[in-house]
Design an enzyme around this catalytic site. Sequence first.
Site, mmCIF file in Angstrom:
data_model
loop_
_atom_site.group_PDB
_atom_site.id
_atom_site.type_symbol
_atom_site.label_atom_id
_atom_site.label_comp_id
_atom_site.label_asym_id
_atom_site.label_seq_id
_atom_site.Cartn_x
_atom_site.Cartn_y
_atom_site.Cartn_z
ATOM 1 N N GLY A 14 -52.522 78.475 -2.334
ATOM 2 C CA GLY A 14 -51.097 78.563 -2.650
ATOM 3 C C GLY A 14 -50.662 79.786 -3.430
ATOM 4 O O GLY A 14 -49.646 79.747 -4.127
ATOM 5 N N ASN A 16 -49.448 82.623 -2.178
ATOM 6 C CA ASN A 16 -48.163 83.083 -1.622
ATOM 7 C C ASN A 16 -47.031 82.159 -2.041
ATOM 8 O O ASN A 16 -45.928 82.614 -2.361
ATOM 9 C CB ASN A 16 -48.243 83.170 -0.094
ATOM 10 C CG ASN A 16 -48.869 84.471 0.353
ATOM 11 O OD1 ASN A 16 -48.263 85.539 0.218
ATOM 12 N ND2 ASN A 16 -50.092 84.401 0.863
ATOM 13 N N MET A 92 -52.699 75.291 7.477
ATOM 14 C CA MET A 92 -53.764 75.392 8.482
ATOM 15 C C MET A 92 -53.612 74.412 9.651
ATOM 16 O O MET A 92 -54.605 73.909 10.172
ATOM 17 C CB MET A 92 -55.136 75.192 7.804
ATOM 18 C CG MET A 92 -55.429 76.182 6.703
ATOM 19 S SD MET A 92 -55.418 77.888 7.268
ATOM 20 C CE MET A 92 -56.985 77.946 8.121
ATOM 21 N N ILE A 94 -51.712 73.837 13.487
ATOM 22 C CA ILE A 94 -50.880 74.378 14.568
ATOM 23 C C ILE A 94 -49.776 73.362 14.831
ATOM 24 O O ILE A 94 -50.028 72.158 14.849
ATOM 25 C CB ILE A 94 -51.729 74.600 15.839
ATOM 26 C CG1 ILE A 94 -52.783 75.668 15.548
ATOM 27 C CG2 ILE A 94 -50.854 74.995 17.022
ATOM 28 C CD1 ILE A 94 -53.800 75.836 16.659
ATOM 29 N N ASN A 109 -43.988 82.490 8.941
ATOM 30 C CA ASN A 109 -45.392 82.433 8.544
ATOM 31 C C ASN A 109 -45.807 83.804 8.040
ATOM 32 O O ASN A 109 -45.228 84.817 8.437
ATOM 33 C CB ASN A 109 -46.275 82.046 9.733
ATOM 34 C CG ASN A 109 -47.746 81.940 9.347
ATOM 35 O OD1 ASN A 109 -48.078 81.404 8.277
ATOM 36 N ND2 ASN A 109 -48.634 82.474 10.167
ATOM 37 N N HIS A 111 -49.260 86.241 7.807
ATOM 38 C CA HIS A 111 -50.592 86.347 8.407
ATOM 39 C C HIS A 111 -51.254 87.631 7.888
ATOM 40 O O HIS A 111 -50.614 88.678 7.849
ATOM 41 C CB HIS A 111 -50.439 86.398 9.934
ATOM 42 C CG HIS A 111 -51.745 86.493 10.647
ATOM 43 N ND1 HIS A 111 -52.544 85.394 10.885
ATOM 44 C CD2 HIS A 111 -52.407 87.560 11.163
ATOM 45 C CE1 HIS A 111 -53.643 85.786 11.520
ATOM 46 N NE2 HIS A 111 -53.576 87.088 11.702
HETATM 47 C C1 GRF Z 1 -53.060 84.186 3.173
HETATM 48 O O1 GRF Z 1 -53.930 85.257 3.355
HETATM 49 C C2 GRF Z 1 -52.100 84.056 4.308
HETATM 50 O O2 GRF Z 1 -51.757 85.282 4.875
HETATM 51 C C3 GRF Z 1 -52.874 83.235 5.306
HETATM 52 O O3 GRF Z 1 -53.585 82.315 4.544
HETATM 53 C C4 GRF Z 1 -53.789 82.848 3.233
HETATM 54 C C5 GRF Z 1 -53.210 81.849 2.276
HETATM 55 O O4 GRF Z 1 -53.451 82.192 0.946
HETATM 56 N N1 GRF Z 1 -51.980 82.638 6.281
HETATM 57 P P1 GRF Z 1 -52.659 81.466 -0.207
HETATM 58 O O5 GRF Z 1 -52.890 79.961 -0.004
HETATM 59 O O6 GRF Z 1 -51.213 81.823 -0.072
HETATM 60 O O7 GRF Z 1 -53.261 81.944 -1.477
#
Ligand code: GRF
Length: 213
Positions: A14, A16, A92, A94, A109, A111
């Site tokens: 988490g 982000n 995680m 789809i 999203n 990525h």
């Molecule tokens: C990040 O690298 C994001 O781009 C990818 O999964 C990771 C999640 O990291 N989709 P966090 O849970 O936000 O620390």
Amino acid sequence: MAKLKVGVLISGRGSNMAALIEAARAPGYPAEIACVLSNVASAPGLELAQAAAVPTAAISHKSFADRESFDRALSAELDKHGIELVAEAGFMRIHSPWFAERWKGRLLNIHPSLLPAFPGLRVQQQAIDAGVRISGCTVHFVTAELDAGPIIAQAAVPVLPDDTAEMLAERILRQEHRLYPQVVRWFAEDRVHLDRGRVLVTGAPTLLFSSQP
Ligand code: GRF
């Protein structure tokens, strides 16, 4: 003006999500993180959200017979909080075509590669193995096809000769934490528009470069 209500979907750490919550604390920020949902009850990000007084819920996909039933439960929870924009951040699962359609144009999203290069998992290792000199992260609209929706913005970082996947992931993550709050801000300011499958953002640069390696 009322702030855009954002729901964040996570499955793990988490960071982000935390960057979005932090950005949304700034007085002039046009969006609020109105809920954080996880398909994993033990996701560390849920505790971070709770510590920041953001409402959370864990809905396990394992309790549902199929993908769409899970997605419908998720969607009902988002509706309960009046969510207008959904930001996936390390989520995680789809989605079913139903969910992609239900939230079409309002589902983002992030990525950790410069899409369309390296969709899927373990993407930092993929970038190293391919020998690319630049990688980064992408914020894109989510469609029913994995990591293939219209690109909104990207941030670029160098790939250095001695990089491990962890080192590259860390460098990219720092840019993710800059990029995602910016894109959510643009969305809240109604500056993000789809035009025949491509995204136009008015009045903002949609490619960032990291200032340090
Ligand atoms: C990040 O690298 C994001 O781009 C990818 O999964 C990771 C999640 O990291 N989709 P966090 O849970 O936000 O620390």
